[in-house]
Design a protein around this motif. Structure first.
Motif, short mmCIF file in Angstrom:
data_model
loop_
_atom_site.label_atom_id
_atom_site.label_comp_id
_atom_site.label_asym_id
_atom_site.label_seq_id
_atom_site.Cartn_x
_atom_site.Cartn_y
_atom_site.Cartn_z
N MET A 142 34.26 26.24 34.07
CA MET A 142 34.12 27.18 35.16
C MET A 142 33.41 26.58 36.37
O MET A 142 33.46 27.11 37.46
CB MET A 142 33.35 28.42 34.69
CG MET A 142 34.10 29.22 33.64
SD MET A 142 33.12 30.50 32.86
CE MET A 142 32.44 31.38 34.21
N GLN A 143 32.73 25.46 36.18
CA GLN A 143 31.96 24.86 37.26
C GLN A 143 32.88 24.08 38.19
O GLN A 143 33.84 23.45 37.77
CB GLN A 143 30.90 23.93 36.70
CG GLN A 143 29.84 24.66 35.90
CD GLN A 143 28.87 23.71 35.23
OE1 GLN A 143 29.14 22.52 35.12
NE2 GLN A 143 27.76 24.23 34.77
N GLU A 144 32.55 24.13 39.47
CA GLU A 144 33.34 23.38 40.45
C GLU A 144 32.92 21.92 40.43
O GLU A 144 31.81 21.58 40.06
CB GLU A 144 33.10 23.96 41.84
CG GLU A 144 33.60 25.38 41.99
CD GLU A 144 33.40 25.90 43.40
OE1 GLU A 144 33.19 25.08 44.31
OE2 GLU A 144 33.46 27.11 43.58
N PHE A 145 33.84 21.05 40.85
CA PHE A 145 33.53 19.64 40.97
C PHE A 145 34.23 19.11 42.20
O PHE A 145 35.22 19.65 42.67
CB PHE A 145 33.92 18.85 39.71
CG PHE A 145 35.38 18.96 39.36
CD1 PHE A 145 36.30 18.05 39.84
CD2 PHE A 145 35.83 19.97 38.53
CE1 PHE A 145 37.63 18.14 39.51
CE2 PHE A 145 37.16 20.08 38.20
CZ PHE A 145 38.06 19.16 38.69
N GLY A 146 33.69 18.02 42.73
CA GLY A 146 34.20 17.48 43.98
C GLY A 146 34.78 16.10 43.81
O GLY A 146 34.97 15.59 42.70
N GLU A 170 32.77 13.41 41.69
CA GLU A 170 32.92 13.50 40.24
C GLU A 170 34.27 12.95 39.79
O GLU A 170 34.37 12.30 38.76
CB GLU A 170 32.74 14.94 39.76
CG GLU A 170 31.32 15.44 39.83
CD GLU A 170 30.92 15.96 41.20
OE1 GLU A 170 31.78 16.02 42.10
OE2 GLU A 170 29.74 16.29 41.37
#
Length: 49
Positions: free
Chosen positions: A18-22, A25
């Motif tokens: 559920m966590q966003e990553f950019g 990463e």
């Protein structure tokens, strides 16, 4: 009933999918994958010569 949960608020828990990553990463993941592939395939191939 006692609450023996180790989490302060289980309803607010966030799991990894559920966590966003950019882009940073993604780049780190690609680098780790490339190094792993080199160690798993290229190094043994080069040692056989």
């Amino acid at each position: 009933m006692d609450d023996h949960s180790h989490e302060p608020d289980p309803e607010k828990r966030v799991t990894a999918p559920m966590q966003e990553f950019g882009g940073r990463e993604v780049g780190i993941g690609a680098a780790v994958t490339l190094i792993g592939l080199l160690l798993a395939y290229a190094v043994p191939f080069l040692v056989t010569f």
